[in-house]
Motif scaffolding. Structure first.
Motif, mmCIF file in Angstrom:
data_model
loop_
_atom_site.group_PDB
_atom_site.id
_atom_site.type_symbol
_atom_site.label_atom_id
_atom_site.label_comp_id
_atom_site.label_asym_id
_atom_site.label_seq_id
_atom_site.Cartn_x
_atom_site.Cartn_y
_atom_site.Cartn_z
ATOM 1 N N SER A 1 68.404 112.375 113.600
ATOM 2 C CA SER A 1 67.364 113.158 112.932
ATOM 3 C C SER A 1 66.165 112.262 112.623
ATOM 4 N N ASP A 2 65.051 112.890 112.298
ATOM 5 C CA ASP A 2 63.865 112.137 111.912
ATOM 6 C C ASP A 2 64.148 111.249 110.709
ATOM 7 N N GLU A 3 64.952 111.744 109.773
ATOM 8 C CA GLU A 3 65.292 110.966 108.579
ATOM 9 C C GLU A 3 66.136 109.744 108.942
ATOM 10 N N GLU A 4 67.067 109.901 109.877
ATOM 11 C CA GLU A 4 67.893 108.771 110.313
ATOM 12 C C GLU A 4 67.045 107.724 111.020
ATOM 13 N N ILE A 5 66.109 108.181 111.829
ATOM 14 C CA ILE A 5 65.216 107.247 112.520
ATOM 15 C C ILE A 5 64.365 106.494 111.498
ATOM 16 N N ALA A 6 63.809 107.210 110.529
ATOM 17 C CA ALA A 6 62.997 106.573 109.489
ATOM 18 C C ALA A 6 63.809 105.538 108.717
ATOM 19 N N LYS A 7 65.045 105.884 108.392
ATOM 20 C CA LYS A 7 65.923 104.955 107.658
ATOM 21 C C LYS A 7 66.201 103.706 108.488
ATOM 22 N N ALA A 8 66.453 103.886 109.794
ATOM 23 C CA ALA A 8 66.710 102.743 110.676
ATOM 24 C C ALA A 8 65.457 101.871 110.826
ATOM 25 N N LEU A 9 64.273 102.492 110.887
ATOM 26 C CA LEU A 9 63.025 101.721 110.955
ATOM 27 C C LEU A 9 62.803 100.933 109.673
ATOM 28 N N MET A 10 63.114 101.549 108.536
ATOM 29 C CA MET A 10 63.008 100.830 107.250
ATOM 30 C C MET A 10 63.922 99.617 107.241
ATOM 31 N N ALA A 11 65.155 99.784 107.743
ATOM 32 C CA ALA A 11 66.107 98.670 107.801
ATOM 33 C C ALA A 11 65.603 97.577 108.740
ATOM 34 N N LYS A 12 65.019 97.992 109.859
ATOM 35 C CA LYS A 12 64.500 97.024 110.836
ATOM 36 C C LYS A 12 63.380 96.191 110.222
ATOM 37 N N VAL A 13 62.390 96.849 109.622
ATOM 38 C CA VAL A 13 61.264 96.124 109.022
ATOM 39 C C VAL A 13 61.735 95.313 107.820
ATOM 40 N N GLY A 14 62.608 95.898 107.000
ATOM 41 C CA GLY A 14 63.146 95.177 105.846
ATOM 42 C C GLY A 14 63.911 93.930 106.246
ATOM 43 N N GLY B 1 62.075 90.300 106.770
ATOM 44 C CA GLY B 1 61.646 89.440 105.667
ATOM 45 C C GLY B 1 60.150 89.446 105.429
ATOM 46 N N LEU B 2 59.478 90.512 105.851
ATOM 47 C CA LEU B 2 58.043 90.610 105.639
ATOM 48 C C LEU B 2 57.766 90.975 104.188
ATOM 49 N N SER B 3 56.647 90.507 103.673
ATOM 50 C CA SER B 3 56.272 90.769 102.284
ATOM 51 C C SER B 3 55.416 92.029 102.224
ATOM 52 N N ILE B 4 56.095 93.181 102.046
ATOM 53 C CA ILE B 4 55.394 94.469 101.962
ATOM 54 C C ILE B 4 55.913 95.215 100.737
ATOM 55 N N LYS B 5 55.029 95.395 99.771
ATOM 56 C CA LYS B 5 55.381 96.072 98.521
ATOM 57 C C LYS B 5 55.394 97.575 98.749
ATOM 58 N N ASP B 6 56.385 98.242 98.183
ATOM 59 C CA ASP B 6 56.511 99.704 98.242
ATOM 60 C C ASP B 6 56.518 100.237 99.676
ATOM 61 N N LEU B 7 57.180 99.523 100.585
ATOM 62 C CA LEU B 7 57.257 99.963 101.974
ATOM 63 C C LEU B 7 57.927 101.324 102.058
ATOM 64 N N ASP B 8 57.316 102.225 102.804
ATOM 65 C CA ASP B 8 57.878 103.547 103.036
ATOM 66 C C ASP B 8 57.550 103.933 104.476
ATOM 67 N N ILE B 9 58.558 104.370 105.225
ATOM 68 C CA ILE B 9 58.363 104.792 106.608
ATOM 69 C C ILE B 9 58.955 106.178 106.760
ATOM 70 N N THR B 10 58.169 107.069 107.353
ATOM 71 C CA THR B 10 58.658 108.388 107.720
ATOM 72 C C THR B 10 58.456 108.542 109.224
ATOM 73 N N PHE B 11 59.142 109.520 109.817
ATOM 74 C CA PHE B 11 59.080 109.704 111.265
ATOM 75 C C PHE B 11 59.065 111.189 111.591
ATOM 76 N N SER B 12 58.221 111.563 112.551
ATOM 77 C CA SER B 12 58.172 112.948 112.999
ATOM 78 C C SER B 12 57.558 113.004 114.393
ATOM 79 N N GLY B 13 58.272 113.631 115.321
ATOM 80 C CA GLY B 13 57.739 113.898 116.651
ATOM 81 C C GLY B 13 57.236 112.694 117.419
ATOM 82 N N GLY B 14 57.912 111.574 117.340
ATOM 83 C CA GLY B 14 57.496 110.376 118.077
ATOM 84 C C GLY B 14 56.509 109.499 117.339
ATOM 85 N N THR B 15 56.069 109.930 116.155
ATOM 86 C CA THR B 15 55.107 109.154 115.372
ATOM 87 C C THR B 15 55.769 108.645 114.103
ATOM 88 N N ALA B 16 55.613 107.351 113.853
ATOM 89 C CA ALA B 16 56.094 106.734 112.617
ATOM 90 C C ALA B 16 54.904 106.566 111.676
#
Length: 188
Positions: free
Chosen positions: A64-77, A80-95
């Motif tokens: 699902s789009d939510e699973e993809i977004a969660k996996a992208l969050m895990a990948k970026v997290g 070890g990048l320094s990004i405050k309040d990181l949030d990723i959503t996904f829909s229709g091929g666009t993150a």
């Protein structure tokens, strides 16, 4: 805590979630935009060959789009990048990537980590930068490219390939492992 901002574009309304503690002057410092990637090329998030710990069985339904977004969050997290309040959503091929990066380099690395993922066609960048710096160039690898060839093209010296490699760590783990369609940072 976040509050929403809405923008009207034609018939469509876009809603942006913005942290309440987001500095007002960061709106000016944010370099938001859309970045295009090759959708069918990149690191896999799920299944065989997935570089992440998020692995789906081969016979599992399309994530699902939510699973993809969660996996992208895990990948970026996991980078070890320094990004405050990181949030990723996904829909229709666009993150859609939001938050505040400590530097321009951290912002660009997050965009590339998300975009260089199989199934991602576009990255909508809503990342602000705490310390604005000049933006690096982006380069899409073509068949036959090496970091040395790219360095020769951009710097006039093939021996400066390590500069490109260092600018793309931790996404690149080996200077000899790049692939056509991958997008790289080319710092000045």
């Amino acid at each position: 805590m976040r509050h929403a901002r809405e923008a009207q574009i034609g018939r469509y309304a876009l809603v942006f979630a913005i942290p309440l503690d987001f500095p007002r002057n960061a709106y000016k410092e944010a370099r938001m935009g859309m970045f295009d990637f090759v959708k069918d090329i990149g690191e896999k998030l799920f299944g065989s060959g997935a570089a992440q710990a998020v692995v789906k069985p081969a016979n599992a339904a399309k994530p699902s789009d939510e699973e993809i977004a969660k996996a992208l969050m895990a990948k970026v997290g996991g980078l070890g990048l320094s990004i405050k309040d990181l949030d990723i959503t996904f829909s229709g091929g666009t993150a859609y990537v939001m938050g505040t990066a400590a530097s321009q380099a951290e912002r660009e690395k997050a965009i590339l980590a998300v975009g260089n993922t199989e199934g991602i066609a576009k990255v909508h960048d809503n990342l602000a930068v705490a310390k604005p710096e000049p933006q690096a160039k982006f380069y899409t690898v073509v068949k036959g490219d090496t970091l040395s060839r790219i360095a020769k093209q951009h710097y006039g010296d093939a021996n400066k390939y390590m500069r490109i490699f260092e600018a793309n760590k931790p996404m690149l783990k080996d200077p000899d492992k790049i692939y056509p369609g991958q997008v790289l940072r080319i710092p000045d």
